[in-house]
Design a protein around this motif. Structure first.
Motif, PDB file in Angstrom:
ATOM      1  N   CYS A   9       6.740   4.156  -5.649  1.00 34.49           N
ATOM      2  CA  CYS A   9       7.873   3.441  -6.248  1.00 34.49           C
ATOM      3  C   CYS A   9       8.508   4.331  -7.305  1.00 34.49           C
ATOM      4  O   CYS A   9       7.905   4.585  -8.348  1.00 34.49           O
ATOM      5  N   LEU A  10       9.685   4.831  -7.027  1.00 36.32           N
ATOM      6  CA  LEU A  10      10.354   5.734  -7.968  1.00 36.32           C
ATOM      7  C   LEU A  10      10.913   4.950  -9.152  1.00 36.32           C
ATOM      8  O   LEU A  10      11.816   4.136  -8.996  1.00 36.32           O
ATOM      9  N   ALA A  11      10.365   5.205 -10.317  1.00 37.31           N
ATOM     10  CA  ALA A  11      10.841   4.560 -11.546  1.00 37.31           C
ATOM     11  C   ALA A  11      11.307   5.672 -12.488  1.00 37.31           C
ATOM     12  O   ALA A  11      12.344   6.268 -12.241  1.00 37.31           O
ATOM     13  N   ARG A  12      10.521   5.966 -13.513  1.00 33.63           N
ATOM     14  CA  ARG A  12      10.812   7.076 -14.415  1.00 33.63           C
ATOM     15  C   ARG A  12       9.495   7.678 -14.866  1.00 33.63           C
ATOM     16  O   ARG A  12       8.662   6.992 -15.433  1.00 33.63           O
ATOM     17  N   GLY A  13       9.312   8.931 -14.616  1.00 35.04           N
ATOM     18  CA  GLY A  13       8.072   9.592 -15.005  1.00 35.04           C
ATOM     19  C   GLY A  13       7.962  10.959 -14.379  1.00 35.04           C
ATOM     20  O   GLY A  13       8.873  11.430 -13.704  1.00 35.04           O
ATOM     21  N   GLY A  14       6.821  11.583 -14.598  1.00 36.98           N
ATOM     22  CA  GLY A  14       6.615  12.947 -14.128  1.00 36.98           C
ATOM     23  C   GLY A  14       6.593  13.084 -12.621  1.00 36.98           C
ATOM     24  O   GLY A  14       7.173  14.031 -12.068  1.00 36.98           O
ATOM     25  N   SER A  15       5.944  12.165 -11.936  1.00 38.51           N
ATOM     26  CA  SER A  15       5.881  12.286 -10.475  1.00 38.51           C
ATOM     27  C   SER A  15       7.255  12.049  -9.846  1.00 38.51           C
ATOM     28  O   SER A  15       7.578  12.634  -8.815  1.00 38.51           O
ATOM     29  N   GLU A  16       8.069  11.209 -10.467  1.00 44.53           N
ATOM     30  CA  GLU A  16       9.428  10.977  -9.986  1.00 44.53           C
ATOM     31  C   GLU A  16      10.271  12.241 -10.124  1.00 44.53           C
ATOM     32  O   GLU A  16      11.044  12.585  -9.235  1.00 44.53           O
ATOM     33  N   VAL A  17      10.100  12.949 -11.246  1.00 40.05           N
ATOM     34  CA  VAL A  17      10.828  14.202 -11.463  1.00 40.05           C
ATOM     35  C   VAL A  17      10.447  15.210 -10.382  1.00 40.05           C
ATOM     36  O   VAL A  17      11.313  15.856  -9.786  1.00 40.05           O
ATOM     37  N   ARG A  18       9.162  15.320 -10.093  1.00 42.91           N
ATOM     38  CA  ARG A  18       8.715  16.252  -9.051  1.00 42.91           C
ATOM     39  C   ARG A  18       9.295  15.883  -7.694  1.00 42.91           C
ATOM     40  O   ARG A  18       9.741  16.755  -6.942  1.00 42.91           O
ATOM     41  N   ALA A  19       9.280  14.595  -7.363  1.00 46.89           N
ATOM     42  CA  ALA A  19       9.816  14.155  -6.064  1.00 46.89           C
ATOM     43  C   ALA A  19      11.313  14.462  -5.961  1.00 46.89           C
ATOM     44  O   ALA A  19      11.782  14.963  -4.930  1.00 46.89           O
ATOM     45  N   MET A  20      12.058  14.178  -7.011  1.00 53.62           N
ATOM     46  CA  MET A  20      13.505  14.419  -6.991  1.00 53.62           C
ATOM     47  C   MET A  20      13.818  15.910  -6.910  1.00 53.62           C
ATOM     48  O   MET A  20      14.729  16.313  -6.190  1.00 53.62           O
ATOM     49  N   GLY A  37       8.154   2.360  -1.557  1.00 54.26           N
ATOM     50  CA  GLY A  37       7.984   0.913  -1.489  1.00 54.26           C
ATOM     51  C   GLY A  37       9.023   0.136  -2.270  1.00 54.26           C
ATOM     52  O   GLY A  37       9.091  -1.082  -2.158  1.00 54.26           O
ATOM     53  N   CYS A  38       9.827   0.815  -3.081  1.00 53.44           N
ATOM     54  CA  CYS A  38      10.857   0.160  -3.892  1.00 53.44           C
ATOM     55  C   CYS A  38      12.190   0.864  -3.676  1.00 53.44           C
ATOM     56  O   CYS A  38      12.236   2.088  -3.589  1.00 53.44           O
ATOM     57  N   ARG A  39      13.253   0.098  -3.630  1.00 52.59           N
ATOM     58  CA  ARG A  39      14.576   0.691  -3.432  1.00 52.59           C
ATOM     59  C   ARG A  39      14.917   1.561  -4.654  1.00 52.59           C
ATOM     60  O   ARG A  39      14.996   1.061  -5.767  1.00 52.59           O
ATOM     61  N   LEU A  62      12.235   2.203   3.742  1.00 51.42           N
ATOM     62  CA  LEU A  62      11.506   1.151   3.032  1.00 51.42           C
ATOM     63  C   LEU A  62      10.754   0.286   4.035  1.00 51.42           C
ATOM     64  O   LEU A  62      11.291  -0.015   5.101  1.00 51.42           O
ATOM     65  N   PRO A  63       9.541  -0.154   3.690  1.00 52.83           N
ATOM     66  CA  PRO A  63       8.861  -1.081   4.590  1.00 52.83           C
ATOM     67  C   PRO A  63       9.576  -2.424   4.604  1.00 52.83           C
ATOM     68  O   PRO A  63      10.335  -2.749   3.685  1.00 52.83           O
ATOM     69  N   ARG A  64       9.355  -3.210   5.641  1.00 53.85           N
ATOM     70  CA  ARG A  64      10.023  -4.514   5.742  1.00 53.85           C
ATOM     71  C   ARG A  64       9.768  -5.400   4.535  1.00 53.85           C
ATOM     72  O   ARG A  64      10.640  -6.135   4.113  1.00 53.85           O
TER      73      ARG A  64
END
Length: 92
Positions: A9-20, A37-39, A62-64
């Motif tokens: 679930c992309l929110a705000r944090g270090g792993s999100e920065v790496r993914a982006m 899992g989150c839009r 996204l999953p159903r």
């Protein structure tokens, strides 16, 4: 080449920065898919991460039951297992 990036679930944090930044680095030469899992709010993530990923640069899968994952608190193990199973089926 088709490449999938998985993030619960992309929110705000270090792993999100790496993914982006991974998407940013590979988008010009590869077909990118984000399995989550989150839009995601791509514009907000770009602002927070310093990236310039456009809606056309990455396909979001996204999953159903993503709405359930976005709204519910707790149950991380069940959500994680569900999302991993979805990712295994959805990966390019």
């Amino acid at each position: 080449m088709r490449i999938a990036v998985y993030h619960p679930c992309l929110a705000r944090g270090g792993s999100e920065v790496r993914a982006m930044w991974l998407i940013q680095a590979l988008k010009a030469r590869h077909e990118m898919t984000l399995i989550t899992g989150c839009r995601p709010d791509i514009e907000r993530l770009n602002a927070a991460c310093g990236t310039s990923v456009g809606e056309r640069d990455v396909r979001v899968r996204l999953p159903r039951a993503h709405w359930l994952m976005e709204r519910s608190r707790g149950g991380a193990a069940i959500k994680g297992a569900y999302l991993r199973r979805f990712a295994a089926k959805a990966a390019p």
